[in-house]
Write a protein that holds these residues in place. Structure first.
Motif, PDB file in Angstrom:
ATOM      1  N   PRO A   1      59.950 -22.775  51.992  1.00 30.08           N
ATOM      2  CA  PRO A   1      59.834 -22.742  50.529  1.00 30.08           C
ATOM      3  C   PRO A   1      61.197 -22.529  49.860  1.00 30.08           C
ATOM      4  O   PRO A   1      62.032 -21.775  50.358  1.00 30.08           O
ATOM      5  CB  PRO A   1      58.899 -21.551  50.286  1.00 30.08           C
ATOM      6  N   GLU A   2      61.401 -23.193  48.739  1.00 32.23           N
ATOM      7  CA  GLU A   2      62.661 -23.061  48.014  1.00 32.23           C
ATOM      8  C   GLU A   2      62.892 -21.611  47.572  1.00 32.23           C
ATOM      9  O   GLU A   2      64.041 -21.143  47.528  1.00 32.23           O
ATOM     10  CB  GLU A   2      62.653 -23.997  46.799  1.00 32.23           C
ATOM     11  N   SER A   3      61.791 -20.896  47.275  1.00 32.73           N
ATOM     12  CA  SER A   3      61.934 -19.497  46.854  1.00 32.73           C
ATOM     13  C   SER A   3      62.526 -18.643  47.966  1.00 32.73           C
ATOM     14  O   SER A   3      63.297 -17.702  47.701  1.00 32.73           O
ATOM     15  CB  SER A   3      60.565 -18.944  46.440  1.00 32.73           C
ATOM     16  N   VAL A   4      62.191 -18.959  49.220  1.00 29.50           N
ATOM     17  CA  VAL A   4      62.766 -18.229  50.344  1.00 29.50           C
ATOM     18  C   VAL A   4      64.246 -18.547  50.495  1.00 29.50           C
ATOM     19  O   VAL A   4      65.076 -17.660  50.703  1.00 29.50           O
ATOM     20  CB  VAL A   4      61.999 -18.543  51.650  1.00 29.50           C
ATOM     21  N   ARG A   5      64.587 -19.831  50.380  1.00 26.80           N
ATOM     22  CA  ARG A   5      66.006 -20.228  50.492  1.00 26.80           C
ATOM     23  C   ARG A   5      66.859 -19.523  49.445  1.00 26.80           C
ATOM     24  O   ARG A   5      67.898 -18.942  49.755  1.00 26.80           O
ATOM     25  CB  ARG A   5      66.140 -21.744  50.361  1.00 26.80           C
ATOM     26  N   ARG A   6      66.385 -19.520  48.194  1.00 27.28           N
ATOM     27  CA  ARG A   6      67.148 -18.870  47.127  1.00 27.28           C
ATOM     28  C   ARG A   6      67.250 -17.359  47.360  1.00 27.28           C
ATOM     29  O   ARG A   6      68.311 -16.753  47.172  1.00 27.28           O
ATOM     30  CB  ARG A   6      66.478 -19.122  45.774  1.00 27.28           C
ATOM     31  N   GLY A   7      66.139 -16.752  47.766  1.00 22.15           N
ATOM     32  CA  GLY A   7      66.152 -15.307  47.978  1.00 22.15           C
ATOM     33  C   GLY A   7      67.065 -14.891  49.122  1.00 22.15           C
ATOM     34  O   GLY A   7      67.716 -13.843  49.048  1.00 22.15           O
ATOM     35  N   LEU A   8      67.136 -15.707  50.164  1.00 19.41           N
ATOM     36  CA  LEU A   8      67.994 -15.354  51.300  1.00 19.41           C
ATOM     37  C   LEU A   8      69.472 -15.585  50.975  1.00 19.41           C
ATOM     38  O   LEU A   8      70.339 -14.835  51.443  1.00 19.41           O
ATOM     39  CB  LEU A   8      67.601 -16.161  52.535  1.00 19.41           C
ATOM     40  N   LEU A   9      69.777 -16.605  50.192  1.00 23.21           N
ATOM     41  CA  LEU A   9      71.173 -16.815  49.792  1.00 23.21           C
ATOM     42  C   LEU A   9      71.616 -15.772  48.775  1.00 23.21           C
ATOM     43  O   LEU A   9      72.776 -15.342  48.780  1.00 23.21           O
ATOM     44  CB  LEU A   9      71.347 -18.229  49.210  1.00 23.21           C
ATOM     45  N   ASP A  10      70.708 -15.354  47.904  1.00 26.01           N
ATOM     46  CA  ASP A  10      71.001 -14.297  46.922  1.00 26.01           C
ATOM     47  C   ASP A  10      72.284 -14.604  46.139  1.00 26.01           C
ATOM     48  O   ASP A  10      73.153 -13.746  45.970  1.00 26.01           O
ATOM     49  CB  ASP A  10      71.120 -12.958  47.633  1.00 26.01           C
ATOM     50  N   GLY A  11      72.388 -15.870  45.673  1.00 22.74           N
ATOM     51  CA  GLY A  11      73.539 -16.255  44.869  1.00 22.74           C
ATOM     52  C   GLY A  11      74.753 -16.693  45.665  1.00 22.74           C
ATOM     53  O   GLY A  11      75.763 -17.102  45.084  1.00 22.74           O
ATOM     54  N   ARG A  12      74.692 -16.629  46.982  1.00 25.76           N
ATOM     55  CA  ARG A  12      75.835 -17.018  47.803  1.00 25.76           C
ATOM     56  C   ARG A  12      75.818 -18.528  48.071  1.00 25.76           C
ATOM     57  O   ARG A  12      74.792 -19.190  47.954  1.00 25.76           O
ATOM     58  CB  ARG A  12      75.823 -16.254  49.127  1.00 25.76           C
ATOM     59  N   VAL A  13      76.949 -19.044  48.494  1.00 25.03           N
ATOM     60  CA  VAL A  13      77.071 -20.460  48.850  1.00 25.03           C
ATOM     61  C   VAL A  13      76.443 -20.672  50.225  1.00 25.03           C
ATOM     62  O   VAL A  13      76.638 -19.856  51.133  1.00 25.03           O
ATOM     63  CB  VAL A  13      78.558 -20.877  48.883  1.00 25.03           C
ATOM     64  N   PRO A  14      75.641 -21.733  50.432  1.00 25.92           N
ATOM     65  CA  PRO A  14      75.066 -21.986  51.764  1.00 25.92           C
ATOM     66  C   PRO A  14      76.140 -22.106  52.832  1.00 25.92           C
ATOM     67  O   PRO A  14      77.244 -22.598  52.575  1.00 25.92           O
ATOM     68  CB  PRO A  14      74.317 -23.313  51.583  1.00 25.92           C
ATOM     69  N   GLY A  15      75.840 -21.651  54.038  1.00 23.51           N
ATOM     70  CA  GLY A  15      76.790 -21.730  55.138  1.00 23.51           C
ATOM     71  C   GLY A  15      76.791 -23.113  55.751  1.00 23.51           C
ATOM     72  O   GLY A  15      75.830 -23.874  55.624  1.00 23.51           O
ATOM     73  N   PRO A  16      77.865 -23.480  56.462  1.00 25.64           N
ATOM     74  CA  PRO A  16      77.941 -24.804  57.104  1.00 25.64           C
ATOM     75  C   PRO A  16      77.082 -24.854  58.356  1.00 25.64           C
ATOM     76  O   PRO A  16      76.831 -23.832  59.002  1.00 25.64           O
ATOM     77  CB  PRO A  16      79.430 -24.919  57.453  1.00 25.64           C
ATOM     78  N   ALA A  17      76.622 -26.039  58.709  1.00 25.10           N
ATOM     79  CA  ALA A  17      75.890 -26.203  59.972  1.00 25.10           C
ATOM     80  C   ALA A  17      76.801 -25.822  61.126  1.00 25.10           C
ATOM     81  O   ALA A  17      78.009 -26.067  61.088  1.00 25.10           O
ATOM     82  CB  ALA A  17      75.416 -27.639  60.116  1.00 25.10           C
ATOM     83  N   GLY A  18      76.216 -25.210  62.162  1.00 26.07           N
ATOM     84  CA  GLY A  18      77.001 -24.739  63.300  1.00 26.07           C
ATOM     85  C   GLY A  18      77.611 -23.370  63.082  1.00 26.07           C
ATOM     86  O   GLY A  18      78.427 -22.921  63.881  1.00 26.07           O
ATOM     87  N   ALA A  19      77.221 -22.704  61.986  1.00 27.02           N
ATOM     88  CA  ALA A  19      77.801 -21.395  61.674  1.00 27.02           C
ATOM     89  C   ALA A  19      77.463 -20.356  62.726  1.00 27.02           C
ATOM     90  O   ALA A  19      78.210 -19.394  62.930  1.00 27.02           O
ATOM     91  CB  ALA A  19      77.305 -20.931  60.302  1.00 27.02           C
ATOM     92  N   SER A  20      76.343 -20.532  63.413  1.00 26.80           N
ATOM     93  CA  SER A  20      75.936 -19.546  64.406  1.00 26.80           C
ATOM     94  C   SER A  20      76.485 -19.833  65.798  1.00 26.80           C
ATOM     95  O   SER A  20      76.145 -19.158  66.764  1.00 26.80           O
ATOM     96  CB  SER A  20      74.407 -19.469  64.485  1.00 26.80           C
ATOM     97  N   GLY A  21      77.352 -20.865  65.913  1.00 29.30           N
ATOM     98  CA  GLY A  21      77.949 -21.179  67.203  1.00 29.30           C
ATOM     99  C   GLY A  21      77.175 -22.275  67.919  1.00 29.30           C
ATOM    100  O   GLY A  21      76.196 -22.818  67.396  1.00 29.30           O
ATOM    101  N   PRO A  22      77.594 -22.626  69.140  1.00 28.46           N
ATOM    102  CA  PRO A  22      76.918 -23.692  69.898  1.00 28.46           C
ATOM    103  C   PRO A  22      75.478 -23.320  70.206  1.00 28.46           C
ATOM    104  O   PRO A  22      75.142 -22.143  70.324  1.00 28.46           O
ATOM    105  CB  PRO A  22      77.748 -23.801  71.179  1.00 28.46           C
ATOM    106  N   PRO A  23      74.600 -24.325  70.357  1.00 30.48           N
ATOM    107  CA  PRO A  23      73.178 -24.051  70.609  1.00 30.48           C
ATOM    108  C   PRO A  23      72.984 -23.240  71.900  1.00 30.48           C
ATOM    109  O   PRO A  23      73.690 -23.434  72.884  1.00 30.48           O
ATOM    110  CB  PRO A  23      72.561 -25.444  70.729  1.00 30.48           C
ATOM    111  N   GLU A  24      72.031 -22.333  71.880  1.00 34.65           N
ATOM    112  CA  GLU A  24      71.680 -21.522  73.048  1.00 34.65           C
ATOM    113  C   GLU A  24      70.166 -21.551  73.224  1.00 34.65           C
ATOM    114  O   GLU A  24      69.426 -21.935  72.322  1.00 34.65           O
ATOM    115  CB  GLU A  24      72.153 -20.080  72.867  1.00 34.65           C
ATOM    116  N   VAL A  25      69.715 -21.122  74.405  1.00 33.40           N
ATOM    117  CA  VAL A  25      68.279 -21.061  74.664  1.00 33.40           C
ATOM    118  C   VAL A  25      67.729 -19.813  73.975  1.00 33.40           C
ATOM    119  O   VAL A  25      68.128 -18.692  74.296  1.00 33.40           O
ATOM    120  CB  VAL A  25      67.995 -20.997  76.171  1.00 33.40           C
ATOM    121  N   PRO A  26      66.834 -19.970  73.008  1.00 38.40           N
ATOM    122  CA  PRO A  26      66.292 -18.808  72.303  1.00 38.40           C
ATOM    123  C   PRO A  26      65.403 -17.968  73.228  1.00 38.40           C
ATOM    124  O   PRO A  26      64.955 -18.423  74.285  1.00 38.40           O
ATOM    125  CB  PRO A  26      65.468 -19.425  71.166  1.00 38.40           C
TER     126      PRO A  26
END
Length: 517
Positions: free
Chosen positions: A332-357
């Motif tokens: 939901p867009e409301s979740v996206r806005r609430g989690l950013l809380d006015g901040r700029v979205p982060g770039p893809a790959g911000a969490s590092g290379p893919p890992e097995v969850p």
């Protein structure tokens, strides 16, 4: 005392104390007052209140109804699980970074379980770095706790990691054991055999009815070794220790908790354990009041239990499969806005290379690790690289709440909206949840870096019941009122007031002030 301790029980305790005293030497007094703590693991306060009202636990009911003891609720902090509670009680640590009974430990780089002796030992070493005063130093004894806490004996989960240490510990623990036995060896073996046979039959019937035996072997072993042999040993050793004059004792009665996980908190089997322990409590109290230097006896619980309806049984697949391989979902867009809380979205790959969850099912809550790095992911990283998982978790009807980190704080996703700790009063949580406990958990999450990147809590589906992510029928660690409302019961004429406790560290501090030399 006459309204609580009958003349027969007093005579029994006096005779037993004399018999033990002839076999074991007394210890030199090291503290002004002596203390016996009995930890009733996992027993909900509501059940104890009912037991007092209905006299289902006759001795405990008499103790409270006589006015000799005060029974009140307490809040120990988050999460509502034994490792966190014992870290506060034994070591006085406010933020121990123990997010569950089992979790992926970022510092060690592996999953740990508190019923694995080596894991308990490793965590104990970490806790031991604190400089807080230790209640059980200077000769105190603990029985069947997870951690030793500086105690002079070695009968705890962490001790089992070394067979040599365990062998030496058990040889010293045998002193006075036979003198304190209240039944003959032959009768004890007959009772043990009868109980073991009944447990085997019950486990077979339960597993066949569910068509699932995955935990029945371990549960059967637990009922024989822990619930019968273990508790009987701890109870008998406590009687010996009181005669010897050990300054402080801590006994963990884990029978109810074990049964509640496998059969439910209000099952006949679980309630029978409360009736069983009541007789033991009467004997402990009688000895505590009879020995030359009496003990203050305090009862406490670490958390409650709610009925658990397994996610796998309800949905037909495991939580991990749904989160990582389920159908695509739109956040939901409301979740996206609430989690950013006015901040700029982060770039893809911000969490590092893919890992097995990794998904750790911890009862009616679960920790989701999307990377194995030392620092947990923050909301912008989750939005950039794991939006599908975030969407599935936040939209699934069996997940009542998702907790995650946002900047330096934490927030909760509830029914498509984002709420901070100070906004829980207006969050559309089910009535079973404790808003106070949810707010406390959000305050605590930034202090738990080894908790999951996402922490999921099962939805409350009816009064006294939540969805569970593990295959069990009674759960704790979640944020319902039943799980987070704990109990403390203490003598009204004792040296310490235990009312109004809001964290297990408060309990450690008050007991230290009253009982440390």
């Amino acid at each position: 005392m006459s309204t609580v301790l009958t003349s027969d029980m007093h005579a029994w305790a006096r005779g037993l104390a004399q018999r033990i005293g002839r076999r074991v030497p007394p210890l030199a007094a090291t503290r002004r007052r002596r203390l016996l703590l009995v930890h009733l693991d996992g027993v909900p306060k509501q059940l104890l209140d009912e037991a007092v009202h209905t006299r289902r636990m006759p001795f405990f009911s008499r103790l409270v109804r006589s006015g000799a003891y005060r029974l009140e609720e307490a809040f120990w902090g988050s999460p509502a699980s034994t490792p966190c509670f014992q870290a506060g009680l034994l070591y006085g640590i406010e933020h121990p970074n123990l997010p569950a009974y089992s979790w992926f430990d970022r510092e060690m780089g592996r999953q740990v379980r508190m019923n694995t002796p080596q894991d308990a030992s490793d965590i104990e070493q970490r806790l031991g770095r604190t400089r807080c005063p230790r209640l059980f130093a200077e000769g105190g004894h603990t029985y069947f706790s997870l951690f030793r806490g500086g105690a002079g004996n070695r009968v705890c989960m962490s001790t089992l990691s070394s067979l040599g240490v365990l062998g030496r510990a058990l040889s010293s623990e045998m002193e006075g054991l036979l003198a304190a036995s209240t039944v003959s060896p032959g009768r004890y073996l007959r009772l043990l055999g009868r109980d073991s046979w009944h447990a085997l039959c019950e486990a077979w019937c339960w597993g066949r009815a569910l068509r699932d035996f995955r935990h029945e072997g371990g549960f059967l072993l637990s009922r024989v070794l822990l619930q019968r042999l273990g508790w009987s040993f701890a109870h008998t050793k406590a009687l010996v220790d009181m005669v010897r004059g050990v300054p402080i004792l801590y006994l963990v009665f884990g029978n109810y908790d074990e049964v509640a996980h496998r059969r439910g908190p209000r099952s006949e089997l679980a309630l029978a354990e409360l009736e069983r322990v009541d007789g033991y409590l009467a004997e402990l109290y009688a000895m505590a009041r009879t020995v030359e230097r009496p003990y203050d006896l305090i009862f406490l619980t670490d958390h409650g239990h709610v009925e658990s309806l397994p996610f796998e049984q309800r949905q037909g697949w495991r939580l991990e499969d749904m989160l990582l391989r389920g159908p695509s979902a739109t956040l939901p867009e409301s979740v996206r806005r609430g989690l950013l809380d006015g901040r700029v979205p982060g770039p893809a790959g911000a969490s590092g290379p893919p890992e097995v969850p990794m998904v750790i099912e911890s009862g009616n809550f679960a920790h989701v690790y999307l990377t194995r790095r030392r620092q947990p992911l923050e909301a912008r990283e989750l939005l950039a690289d794991h939006r599908d998982v975030l969407a599935r978790a936040s939209l699934h009807p069996d997940i009542g709440m998702v907790a995650l980190r946002r900047g330096d704080s934490a927030v909760a996703l509830v029914k498509g909206e984002v709420y901070g700790a100070g906004e829980m009063e207006r969050a559309p949580l089910a009535e079973e949840f404790s808003r106070r406990a949810v707010a406390n958990y959000l305050h605590e999450l930034p202090f738990m870096p080894t908790a999951g990147d996402l922490v999921l809590f099962g939805e409350a589906v009816r009064p006294g019941a939540t969805v569970g992510f593990a295959w069990e029928f009674g759960s704790h660690g979640g944020l319902t009122r039943t799980e987070t409302c704990s109990t403390v019961c203490w003598p009204g004429e004792g040296p310490v007031d235990l009312s109004g406790l809001t964290h297990c560290v408060n309990l450690h501090q008050r007991l230290s002030e009253a009982y440390l030399a």
